[in-house]
Write a protein that holds these residues in place. Sequence first.
Motif, PDB file in Angstrom:
ATOM      1  N   GLU A 194     -32.931  -2.779  45.448  1.00 18.63           N
ATOM      2  CA  GLU A 194     -31.737  -3.019  44.636  1.00 18.63           C
ATOM      3  C   GLU A 194     -30.750  -1.870  44.744  1.00 18.63           C
ATOM      4  O   GLU A 194     -29.546  -2.069  44.752  1.00 18.63           O
ATOM      5  CB  GLU A 194     -32.135  -3.245  43.181  1.00 18.63           C
ATOM      6  CG  GLU A 194     -30.970  -3.362  42.211  1.00 18.63           C
ATOM      7  CD  GLU A 194     -30.076  -4.553  42.493  1.00 18.63           C
ATOM      8  OE1 GLU A 194     -29.004  -4.639  41.889  1.00 18.63           O
ATOM      9  OE2 GLU A 194     -30.463  -5.394  43.331  1.00 18.63           O
ATOM     10  N   SER A 236     -33.435  -7.328  30.758  1.00 19.54           N
ATOM     11  CA  SER A 236     -32.138  -7.305  30.076  1.00 19.54           C
ATOM     12  C   SER A 236     -31.710  -8.689  29.593  1.00 19.54           C
ATOM     13  O   SER A 236     -31.102  -8.813  28.533  1.00 19.54           O
ATOM     14  CB  SER A 236     -31.071  -6.714  31.012  1.00 19.54           C
ATOM     15  OG  SER A 236     -30.942  -7.518  32.179  1.00 19.54           O
ATOM     16  N   LEU A 258     -35.125  -6.031  39.952  1.00 17.53           N
ATOM     17  CA  LEU A 258     -34.730  -7.326  39.427  1.00 17.53           C
ATOM     18  C   LEU A 258     -35.894  -8.004  38.737  1.00 17.53           C
ATOM     19  O   LEU A 258     -37.019  -8.001  39.228  1.00 17.53           O
ATOM     20  CB  LEU A 258     -34.213  -8.223  40.563  1.00 17.53           C
ATOM     21  CG  LEU A 258     -32.894  -7.802  41.202  1.00 17.53           C
ATOM     22  CD1 LEU A 258     -32.473  -8.829  42.234  1.00 17.53           C
ATOM     23  CD2 LEU A 258     -31.814  -7.644  40.161  1.00 17.53           C
ATOM     24  N   SER A 282     -32.586 -11.227  36.368  1.00 13.62           N
ATOM     25  CA  SER A 282     -32.215 -10.271  35.339  1.00 13.62           C
ATOM     26  C   SER A 282     -32.546  -8.846  35.748  1.00 13.62           C
ATOM     27  O   SER A 282     -33.537  -8.589  36.448  1.00 13.62           O
ATOM     28  CB  SER A 282     -32.935 -10.617  34.032  1.00 13.62           C
ATOM     29  OG  SER A 282     -32.680  -9.669  33.031  1.00 13.62           O
ATOM     30  N   ARG A 283     -31.711  -7.918  35.286  1.00 11.87           N
ATOM     31  CA  ARG A 283     -31.951  -6.502  35.556  1.00 11.87           C
ATOM     32  C   ARG A 283     -33.204  -6.038  34.818  1.00 11.87           C
ATOM     33  O   ARG A 283     -33.442  -6.378  33.667  1.00 11.87           O
ATOM     34  CB  ARG A 283     -30.746  -5.680  35.104  1.00 11.87           C
ATOM     35  CG  ARG A 283     -30.851  -4.192  35.446  1.00 11.87           C
ATOM     36  CD  ARG A 283     -29.609  -3.454  34.981  1.00 11.87           C
ATOM     37  NE  ARG A 283     -29.515  -3.414  33.535  1.00 11.87           N
ATOM     38  CZ  ARG A 283     -28.685  -4.145  32.809  1.00 11.87           C
ATOM     39  NH1 ARG A 283     -27.876  -5.026  33.398  1.00 11.87           N
ATOM     40  NH2 ARG A 283     -28.647  -4.038  31.493  1.00 11.87           N
ATOM     41  N   MET A 290     -31.893  -0.600  40.410  1.00 12.37           N
ATOM     42  CA  MET A 290     -32.578  -1.201  39.284  1.00 12.37           C
ATOM     43  C   MET A 290     -33.355  -2.406  39.765  1.00 12.37           C
ATOM     44  O   MET A 290     -32.814  -3.255  40.478  1.00 12.37           O
ATOM     45  CB  MET A 290     -31.567  -1.621  38.225  1.00 12.37           C
ATOM     46  CG  MET A 290     -32.176  -1.816  36.863  1.00 12.37           C
ATOM     47  SD  MET A 290     -32.656  -0.234  36.129  1.00 12.37           S
ATOM     48  CE  MET A 290     -31.066   0.554  35.921  1.00 12.37           C
TER      49      MET A 290
END
Length: 685
Positions: free
Chosen positions: A682, A155, A3, A224-225, A1
């Motif tokens: 990631e 997110s 960042l 954050s994702r 995922m």
Amino acid sequence: MRLGISVLLQLSAAELGRLITVPEGSGRRLLTEQLAERHSAVHERPAGNGDINAWNNSIPVVVEALLACGLDEVVVQIEVDLPHTNSAVDLVLCGRHPGTGADSYLAIELKQARHAVVDPRCPIAVDLGFGNGKNKLHPVRQIQRYCEYMIRYISHLREHDGSLHGVALLHNARDPDVEALFDLPENDYGALYTLDDLDRFRRVLTSLFGPASGQEAATALARSRQNPLLKVTDVARQRSVVGGGLVLLDEQHMAVDRIVRHLERTNPNGALNVGLFAADDTPGQRKRVFILRGGPGSGKSAVALELQRALGGRNHEAVLASGSRAYTETLREIMHSSARPRHTGDKKRSAKWIYQYFNSFTRSAPDSIGTLICDEAHRMRRTSTHRNTPKELRDDDRPQAAELLRAARVPVFLLDDHQSIRPDEVGTAGYLRNLAEGLGHQVEVIDLEGTFRAGGSKRYQAWVQQLLGLGVSDPVVWRPDGRMELLLADSPAELEEFIRACGHEGFTARMTAGFCWKWSNPERGLLVDDVRIGDWHLPWNVKPTHSVPNAPTASLWSTDPRGIDQVGCVYTAQTFEYDWNGVIIGPDLLFRDGRFTVNRSASCDPAFNRTIPDDIVRRCVRNAYHVLLTRGVVGTVVYAVDPETQSALRNLITGTIGLQDYRHSRPKLTAEGPQLPPAYREHQR
């Protein structure tokens, strides 16, 4: 995922305050010089005059407001990239809420305009007086959509509801000169402030931020994702979900709103809620045709689905037609798979009605369809005649586009001028405009200039067009931009292993190839390994007229996880996207004397019979590889069968695949290159 976000520059208000000074004898601030250097380093090209002027004249207004309010420690992020796109927010302020102490953010869209005129046909389309003759999205609506997009894909913002606000700041404009802009409703994600409103703007700052440091809030946003990009099929599945669908940006949102408002004014049945502009159009006016033109990943199909969803929500009939079997059948499958027990038959009939083919309208009565959305319109054929055409219609040479124009009260075409892949496909913006105007219709062409694929990399799109001879210059070496990863495999086996590894790590991944191998019927219920390169072999995807156990149908190859076991052809890959894209360049495309040439004799495409002129075949082959090379969201891996072509690609593509040992685990193939995309890094952690 992947960042968080990437920014051009991030400093506190106090640090920026020291950089907004102008050295003696210079016309530029220290900040402007630093941003220009950063821009050249990141984008490998000089900043334009528009960027320079904005940095020099607009950013200091915000910095001075922060300092005047005692908010020296608020962190200012400059040019914040929106995930998966080429769009960016001018500024995001990061700090602590003065009441709760929670993370607090303000997104700001800066405009230097002094005057604004709103298009009477579409109140979110405005002319800001810059003299280019093109309307832009209303700045308030622009920042509202940017905020909504950030919340969907980042997110941290979604998990901290209410932490993000947005404003549009026209710091040179007086209220009377932009009066029409205030008619658009404001909300927490977008409000308008002008030179006359700077005191109110400062009050916004003090309501959102306290004197505490904003560094932790900025770091939380950066770490954050980032949610994966919604694919076309995701948008289709969410058509009935509140808040589902695509968050349209800039000209995409403006185009959909323009069409919806045209229908509000002209709908004879009153099914739509008629807005403030009902008097703009008069009865008996000419039919208006909308052509939305955009490159790969510009969101054409998502816009088509969002338009259909928006109209359906207003009780307006909207049929989506396409020339692609894979696309149409996938949409039908998504719709009727959601049917409740005992309602499957009704759902299938509904899906068959609202998702149709271009050749479904040969007998349709004039204006019998409310809005006909023709996606993939580059696949429009000269006529609708085919092997199953009734005898009485077989000699009808009426253009297929003319049938669609006749059947719809409001025809909408979405297309890419470089994606026609069969000799009889004629759908270009120029062709449709000439035909429609010849029939007496009004035509409006809207260019979708953004990109939601290839990590939002406009550079990659331009590179592919240059590589294939579809651009205005010769092929150039790929310069990594941190958005899209481009790799060269040393063998088809290495390409396959890498694509499968991506699939095992949770990415969507597929292999495709040029149509240079025969496509056999299944034998004893098994696919034949037709794609053979040396000792390596794999089957094509299932033919549209067949089914094979444990393999997806042709229509579902791009979306069914089992599709990773076959090589896809251009006819099943077109329209769809996947995270990692493996492409085998067959011997029908050879690199000679510094550019690609088409080798017609190597093609196995049955569409290229002897009667098809060479120039048509060259166009179709180049366009087919243009489609194949632009399916990837995160990265694309290429291998060429011809040794001389493979050698040339080594000079043009610096990224490779290699064996690496992660944390003393079993070595595996991974991407190697000067800049790996964050999305891939990631997954390796």
